[in-house]
Design a protein around this motif. Structure first.
Motif, PDB file in Angstrom:
ATOM      1  N   CYS A  43     -51.922  48.151  14.018  1.00 15.54           N
ATOM      2  CA  CYS A  43     -53.070  47.341  13.577  1.00 15.54           C
ATOM      3  C   CYS A  43     -52.798  45.857  13.769  1.00 15.54           C
ATOM      4  O   CYS A  43     -53.684  45.106  14.191  1.00 15.54           O
ATOM      5  CB  CYS A  43     -53.396  47.638  12.113  1.00 15.54           C
ATOM      6  N   SER A  44     -51.596  45.431  13.487  1.00 18.89           N
ATOM      7  CA  SER A  44     -51.232  44.027  13.694  1.00 18.89           C
ATOM      8  C   SER A  44     -51.256  43.674  15.179  1.00 18.89           C
ATOM      9  O   SER A  44     -51.663  42.581  15.555  1.00 18.89           O
ATOM     10  CB  SER A  44     -49.841  43.737  13.128  1.00 18.89           C
ATOM     11  N   PHE A  45     -50.797  44.612  16.011  1.00 18.94           N
ATOM     12  CA  PHE A  45     -50.846  44.396  17.460  1.00 18.94           C
ATOM     13  C   PHE A  45     -52.293  44.220  17.901  1.00 18.94           C
ATOM     14  O   PHE A  45     -52.616  43.303  18.660  1.00 18.94           O
ATOM     15  CB  PHE A  45     -50.202  45.577  18.197  1.00 18.94           C
ATOM     16  N   LEU A  46     -53.179  45.093  17.419  1.00 22.28           N
ATOM     17  CA  LEU A  46     -54.596  45.013  17.769  1.00 22.28           C
ATOM     18  C   LEU A  46     -55.191  43.674  17.350  1.00 22.28           C
ATOM     19  O   LEU A  46     -55.893  43.033  18.126  1.00 22.28           O
ATOM     20  CB  LEU A  46     -55.369  46.165  17.118  1.00 22.28           C
ATOM     21  N   ARG A  47     -54.886  43.245  16.131  1.00 24.20           N
ATOM     22  CA  ARG A  47     -55.401  41.949  15.670  1.00 24.20           C
ATOM     23  C   ARG A  47     -54.868  40.811  16.546  1.00 24.20           C
ATOM     24  O   ARG A  47     -55.616  39.921  16.935  1.00 24.20           O
ATOM     25  CB  ARG A  47     -55.036  41.715  14.213  1.00 24.20           C
ATOM     26  N   ALA A  48     -53.580  40.840  16.850  1.00 23.71           N
ATOM     27  CA  ALA A  48     -52.972  39.760  17.635  1.00 23.71           C
ATOM     28  C   ALA A  48     -53.524  39.710  19.056  1.00 23.71           C
ATOM     29  O   ALA A  48     -53.665  38.633  19.630  1.00 23.71           O
ATOM     30  CB  ALA A  48     -51.453  39.927  17.665  1.00 23.71           C
ATOM     31  N   ALA A  49     -53.843  40.871  19.619  1.00 18.35           N
ATOM     32  CA  ALA A  49     -54.293  40.941  21.014  1.00 18.35           C
ATOM     33  C   ALA A  49     -55.801  41.047  21.144  1.00 18.35           C
ATOM     34  O   ALA A  49     -56.315  41.335  22.222  1.00 18.35           O
ATOM     35  CB  ALA A  49     -53.630  42.142  21.691  1.00 18.35           C
ATOM     36  N   SER A  50     -56.546  40.782  20.081  1.00 19.08           N
ATOM     37  CA  SER A  50     -57.993  41.015  20.100  1.00 19.08           C
ATOM     38  C   SER A  50     -58.788  39.940  20.827  1.00 19.08           C
ATOM     39  O   SER A  50     -59.969  40.120  21.096  1.00 19.08           O
ATOM     40  CB  SER A  50     -58.526  41.179  18.675  1.00 19.08           C
ATOM     41  N   THR A  51     -58.150  38.821  21.156  1.00 18.93           N
ATOM     42  CA  THR A  51     -58.814  37.775  21.944  1.00 18.93           C
ATOM     43  C   THR A  51     -57.904  37.408  23.111  1.00 18.93           C
ATOM     44  O   THR A  51     -56.687  37.614  23.038  1.00 18.93           O
ATOM     45  CB  THR A  51     -59.062  36.501  21.108  1.00 18.93           C
ATOM     46  N   PRO A  52     -58.459  36.848  24.178  1.00 19.59           N
ATOM     47  CA  PRO A  52     -57.610  36.445  25.301  1.00 19.59           C
ATOM     48  C   PRO A  52     -56.514  35.463  24.880  1.00 19.59           C
ATOM     49  O   PRO A  52     -55.360  35.606  25.285  1.00 19.59           O
ATOM     50  CB  PRO A  52     -58.587  35.799  26.283  1.00 19.59           C
ATOM     51  N   LEU A  53     -56.854  34.497  24.048  1.00 15.48           N
ATOM     52  CA  LEU A  53     -55.861  33.521  23.603  1.00 15.48           C
ATOM     53  C   LEU A  53     -54.792  34.188  22.734  1.00 15.48           C
ATOM     54  O   LEU A  53     -53.594  33.908  22.880  1.00 15.48           O
ATOM     55  CB  LEU A  53     -56.534  32.385  22.834  1.00 15.48           C
ATOM     56  N   GLY A  54     -55.203  35.091  21.862  1.00 16.87           N
ATOM     57  CA  GLY A  54     -54.256  35.805  21.022  1.00 16.87           C
ATOM     58  C   GLY A  54     -53.311  36.668  21.833  1.00 16.87           C
ATOM     59  O   GLY A  54     -52.099  36.697  21.575  1.00 16.87           O
ATOM     60  N   ALA A  55     -53.840  37.377  22.838  1.00 15.90           N
ATOM     61  CA  ALA A  55     -53.005  38.214  23.702  1.00 15.90           C
ATOM     62  C   ALA A  55     -52.013  37.352  24.478  1.00 15.90           C
ATOM     63  O   ALA A  55     -50.827  37.697  24.591  1.00 15.90           O
ATOM     64  CB  ALA A  55     -53.875  39.020  24.660  1.00 15.90           C
ATOM     65  N   GLN A  56     -52.473  36.237  24.999  1.00 19.72           N
ATOM     66  CA  GLN A  56     -51.594  35.335  25.744  1.00 19.72           C
ATOM     67  C   GLN A  56     -50.484  34.792  24.834  1.00 19.72           C
ATOM     68  O   GLN A  56     -49.322  34.736  25.217  1.00 19.72           O
ATOM     69  CB  GLN A  56     -52.399  34.194  26.346  1.00 19.72           C
ATOM     70  N   GLN A  57     -50.825  34.423  23.612  1.00 15.63           N
ATOM     71  CA  GLN A  57     -49.838  33.905  22.665  1.00 15.63           C
ATOM     72  C   GLN A  57     -48.808  34.977  22.321  1.00 15.63           C
ATOM     73  O   GLN A  57     -47.614  34.703  22.252  1.00 15.63           O
ATOM     74  CB  GLN A  57     -50.527  33.401  21.394  1.00 15.63           C
ATOM     75  N   LEU A  58     -49.270  36.208  22.107  1.00 20.95           N
ATOM     76  CA  LEU A  58     -48.359  37.297  21.791  1.00 20.95           C
ATOM     77  C   LEU A  58     -47.373  37.537  22.931  1.00 20.95           C
ATOM     78  O   LEU A  58     -46.173  37.706  22.705  1.00 20.95           O
ATOM     79  CB  LEU A  58     -49.143  38.578  21.485  1.00 20.95           C
ATOM     80  N   LEU A  59     -47.872  37.525  24.162  1.00 23.48           N
ATOM     81  CA  LEU A  59     -46.989  37.738  25.308  1.00 23.48           C
ATOM     82  C   LEU A  59     -46.007  36.581  25.481  1.00 23.48           C
ATOM     83  O   LEU A  59     -44.849  36.798  25.848  1.00 23.48           O
ATOM     84  CB  LEU A  59     -47.807  37.955  26.584  1.00 23.48           C
ATOM     85  N   LEU A  60     -46.434  35.366  25.204  1.00 30.68           N
ATOM     86  CA  LEU A  60     -45.536  34.219  25.265  1.00 30.68           C
ATOM     87  C   LEU A  60     -44.429  34.355  24.210  1.00 30.68           C
ATOM     88  O   LEU A  60     -43.244  34.150  24.507  1.00 30.68           O
ATOM     89  CB  LEU A  60     -46.319  32.920  25.061  1.00 30.68           C
ATOM     90  N   GLU A  61     -44.790  34.718  22.991  1.00 33.96           N
ATOM     91  CA  GLU A  61     -43.796  34.930  21.934  1.00 33.96           C
ATOM     92  C   GLU A  61     -42.844  36.061  22.307  1.00 33.96           C
ATOM     93  O   GLU A  61     -41.634  35.981  22.034  1.00 33.96           O
ATOM     94  CB  GLU A  61     -44.489  35.248  20.612  1.00 33.96           C
ATOM     95  N   LEU A  62     -43.381  37.101  22.935  1.00 30.72           N
ATOM     96  CA  LEU A  62     -42.550  38.222  23.378  1.00 30.72           C
ATOM     97  C   LEU A  62     -41.498  37.751  24.370  1.00 30.72           C
ATOM     98  O   LEU A  62     -40.313  38.059  24.236  1.00 30.72           O
ATOM     99  CB  LEU A  62     -43.421  39.314  23.995  1.00 30.72           C
ATOM    100  N   ARG A  63     -41.917  36.980  25.365  1.00 25.95           N
ATOM    101  CA  ARG A  63     -40.969  36.486  26.372  1.00 25.95           C
ATOM    102  C   ARG A  63     -39.914  35.582  25.748  1.00 25.95           C
ATOM    103  O   ARG A  63     -38.735  35.647  26.104  1.00 25.95           O
ATOM    104  CB  ARG A  63     -41.710  35.749  27.486  1.00 25.95           C
ATOM    105  N   GLU A  64     -40.318  34.759  24.800  1.00 26.27           N
ATOM    106  CA  GLU A  64     -39.367  33.880  24.128  1.00 26.27           C
ATOM    107  C   GLU A  64     -38.344  34.694  23.336  1.00 26.27           C
ATOM    108  O   GLU A  64     -37.149  34.398  23.373  1.00 26.27           O
ATOM    109  CB  GLU A  64     -40.100  32.892  23.219  1.00 26.27           C
ATOM    110  N   ARG A  65     -38.797  35.722  22.625  1.00 26.89           N
ATOM    111  CA  ARG A  65     -37.890  36.564  21.845  1.00 26.89           C
ATOM    112  C   ARG A  65     -36.940  37.323  22.761  1.00 26.89           C
ATOM    113  O   ARG A  65     -35.745  37.426  22.492  1.00 26.89           O
ATOM    114  CB  ARG A  65     -38.688  37.528  20.979  1.00 26.89           C
ATOM    115  N   GLN A  66     -37.482  37.857  23.859  1.00 26.02           N
ATOM    116  CA  GLN A  66     -36.633  38.593  24.792  1.00 26.02           C
ATOM    117  C   GLN A  66     -35.554  37.684  25.377  1.00 26.02           C
ATOM    118  O   GLN A  66     -34.400  38.103  25.504  1.00 26.02           O
ATOM    119  CB  GLN A  66     -37.476  39.221  25.906  1.00 26.02           C
ATOM    120  N   ALA A  67     -35.910  36.471  25.725  1.00 29.09           N
ATOM    121  CA  ALA A  67     -34.931  35.520  26.255  1.00 29.09           C
ATOM    122  C   ALA A  67     -33.877  35.197  25.200  1.00 29.09           C
ATOM    123  O   ALA A  67     -32.683  35.111  25.510  1.00 29.09           O
ATOM    124  CB  ALA A  67     -35.621  34.248  26.726  1.00 29.09           C
TER     125      ALA A  67
END
Length: 85
Positions: A43-67
């Motif tokens: 549910c949190s994933f859905l909320r975070a990715a529910s808008t283009p800006l939110g999805a982009q932010q989530l993916l950016l945070e993902l890349r930062e965490r992975q690095a």
């Protein structure tokens, strides 16, 4: 999990649901956001990715965490569809 073998279709589970207001499709690479604790549930994933800006932010945070943890980044794709919009 999707499989390539033709007999895998025998394991498919079909469910009829009411018409969705929003559909979010994510690759396993994008789902790492849940595994790495950036969001705490589907549910949190859905909320975070529910808008283009939110999805982009989530993916950016993902890349930062992975690095930060030295993880090799897999493909990460999110597609958000709002029927009738």
């Amino acid at each position: 999990m999707a499989r390539r073998e033709p007999e895998a279709v025998q394991h498919a589970h079909l469910v009829r649901l009411p018409a969705p207001r929003r559909v979010v499709l994510a690759s396993d690479g994008a789902w790492r956001a849940v595994d790495l604790g950036l969001v705490d549930s589907p549910c949190s994933f859905l909320r975070a990715a529910s808008t283009p800006l939110g999805a982009q932010q989530l993916l950016l945070e993902l890349r930062e965490r992975q690095a930060a943890v030295g993880e090799k980044a897999d493909d990460a794709t999110i597609l958000t569809v709002v029927p009738g919009a």
